[in-house]
Design a protein around this motif. Structure first.
Motif, PDB file in Angstrom:
ATOM      1  N   ALA A   1       8.831 -37.916   4.665  1.00 24.78           N
ATOM      2  CA  ALA A   1       8.698 -39.257   4.090  1.00 24.78           C
ATOM      3  C   ALA A   1       7.787 -40.121   4.956  1.00 24.78           C
ATOM      4  CB  ALA A   1      10.078 -39.911   3.957  1.00 24.78           C
ATOM      5  N   GLY A   2       7.914 -39.999   6.275  1.00 22.86           N
ATOM      6  CA  GLY A   2       7.058 -40.760   7.181  1.00 22.86           C
ATOM      7  C   GLY A   2       5.599 -40.367   7.070  1.00 22.86           C
ATOM      8  N   LEU A   3       5.345 -39.085   6.918  1.00 23.48           N
ATOM      9  CA  LEU A   3       3.969 -38.622   6.762  1.00 23.48           C
ATOM     10  C   LEU A   3       3.379 -39.110   5.436  1.00 23.48           C
ATOM     11  CD1 LEU A   3       4.397 -35.004   8.124  1.00 23.48           C
ATOM     12  CD2 LEU A   3       3.033 -36.819   9.186  1.00 23.48           C
ATOM     13  N   LYS A   4       4.170 -39.036   4.381  1.00 25.87           N
ATOM     14  CA  LYS A   4       3.676 -39.484   3.066  1.00 25.87           C
ATOM     15  C   LYS A   4       3.397 -40.982   3.044  1.00 25.87           C
ATOM     16  CE  LYS A   4       4.779 -37.724  -0.853  1.00 25.87           C
ATOM     17  NZ  LYS A   4       5.437 -37.212  -2.066  1.00 25.87           N
ATOM     18  N   SER A   5       4.181 -41.760   3.784  1.00 26.01           N
ATOM     19  CA  SER A   5       3.999 -43.216   3.769  1.00 26.01           C
ATOM     20  C   SER A   5       3.031 -43.711   4.839  1.00 26.01           C
ATOM     21  CB  SER A   5       5.349 -43.921   3.923  1.00 26.01           C
ATOM     22  OG  SER A   5       5.898 -43.650   5.207  1.00 26.01           O
ATOM     23  N   GLY A   6       2.530 -42.800   5.685  1.00 24.22           N
ATOM     24  CA  GLY A   6       1.551 -43.182   6.700  1.00 24.22           C
ATOM     25  C   GLY A   6       2.143 -43.720   7.982  1.00 24.22           C
ATOM     26  N   VAL A   7       3.442 -43.553   8.186  1.00 24.19           N
ATOM     27  CA  VAL A   7       4.105 -44.046   9.400  1.00 24.19           C
ATOM     28  C   VAL A   7       3.646 -43.268  10.631  1.00 24.19           C
ATOM     29  CG1 VAL A   7       6.349 -44.250  10.561  1.00 24.19           C
ATOM     30  CG2 VAL A   7       6.119 -44.900   8.166  1.00 24.19           C
ATOM     31  N   TYR A   8       3.435 -41.979  10.492  1.00 26.09           N
ATOM     32  CA  TYR A   8       3.057 -41.132  11.628  1.00 26.09           C
ATOM     33  C   TYR A   8       1.564 -40.833  11.604  1.00 26.09           C
ATOM     34  CZ  TYR A   8       8.078 -40.508  12.027  1.00 26.09           C
ATOM     35  OH  TYR A   8       9.424 -40.727  12.157  1.00 26.09           O
ATOM     36  N   SER A   9       0.941 -40.973  12.763  1.00 23.92           N
ATOM     37  CA  SER A   9      -0.516 -40.827  12.874  1.00 23.92           C
ATOM     38  C   SER A   9      -0.981 -39.386  13.074  1.00 23.92           C
ATOM     39  CB  SER A   9      -1.016 -41.678  14.044  1.00 23.92           C
ATOM     40  OG  SER A   9      -0.403 -41.243  15.255  1.00 23.92           O
ATOM     41  N   PHE A  10      -0.063 -38.459  13.228  1.00 24.16           N
ATOM     42  CA  PHE A  10      -0.437 -37.078  13.549  1.00 24.16           C
ATOM     43  C   PHE A  10      -0.523 -36.156  12.342  1.00 24.16           C
ATOM     44  CE2 PHE A  10       4.072 -37.806  14.518  1.00 24.16           C
ATOM     45  CZ  PHE A  10       4.680 -36.945  13.612  1.00 24.16           C
ATOM     46  N   GLY A  11      -0.409 -36.711  11.159  1.00 26.97           N
ATOM     47  CA  GLY A  11      -0.510 -35.877   9.970  1.00 26.97           C
ATOM     48  C   GLY A  11      -0.478 -36.712   8.710  1.00 26.97           C
ATOM     49  N   ILE A  12      -0.571 -36.011   7.594  1.00 24.69           N
ATOM     50  CA  ILE A  12      -0.539 -36.660   6.286  1.00 24.69           C
ATOM     51  C   ILE A  12       0.315 -35.842   5.329  1.00 24.69           C
ATOM     52  CG2 ILE A  12      -2.779 -37.831   6.493  1.00 24.69           C
ATOM     53  CD1 ILE A  12      -4.040 -35.551   4.920  1.00 24.69           C
ATOM     54  N   GLY A  13       0.819 -36.500   4.328  1.00 23.65           N
ATOM     55  CA  GLY A  13       1.540 -35.842   3.249  1.00 23.65           C
ATOM     56  C   GLY A  13       1.054 -36.421   1.935  1.00 23.65           C
ATOM     57  N   PHE A  14       0.835 -35.565   0.968  1.00 26.01           N
ATOM     58  CA  PHE A  14       0.328 -36.031  -0.319  1.00 26.01           C
ATOM     59  C   PHE A  14       0.759 -35.065  -1.416  1.00 26.01           C
ATOM     60  CE2 PHE A  14      -2.838 -33.445   1.768  1.00 26.01           C
ATOM     61  CZ  PHE A  14      -3.271 -32.564   0.788  1.00 26.01           C
ATOM     62  N   THR A  15       0.692 -35.545  -2.638  1.00 27.13           N
ATOM     63  CA  THR A  15       1.026 -34.707  -3.779  1.00 27.13           C
ATOM     64  C   THR A  15      -0.170 -33.822  -4.092  1.00 27.13           C
ATOM     65  OG1 THR A  15       2.475 -36.410  -4.648  1.00 27.13           O
ATOM     66  CG2 THR A  15       1.779 -34.695  -6.184  1.00 27.13           C
ATOM     67  N   GLY A  16       0.073 -32.521  -4.083  1.00 23.57           N
ATOM     68  CA  GLY A  16      -0.991 -31.559  -4.335  1.00 23.57           C
ATOM     69  C   GLY A  16      -1.305 -31.440  -5.816  1.00 23.57           C
TER      70      GLY A  16
END
Length: 67
Positions: free
Chosen positions: A29-44
């Protein structure tokens, strides 16, 4: 040069070893919302979530917060 990425489970394991209590769901959830700077999460393209967690950036993030 090579871009080294981690799975969500590998990143959570590395964070646990550093002393951070976090679940895969929370990290995702943090990666998808941009909270963490070390990665990303997105809908493929097929609707599932894709995570790109960068090993070097995660290690730097941990080092910046370690005592």
């Amino acid at each position: 040069m090579k871009i080294v990425t981690l799975t969500l489970a590998e990143a959570v394991s590395r964070l646990h070893l550093a002393g951070l209590k976090i679940s895969k769901e929370t990290l995702g959830a943090g990666l998808k919302s941009g909270v963490y700077s070390f990665g990303i999460g997105f809908t493929g393209p097929r609707g599932g979530t894709v995570y790109q967690i960068f090993s070097r950036q995660l290690d730097e993030w941990i080092a910046e917060r370690s005592e």
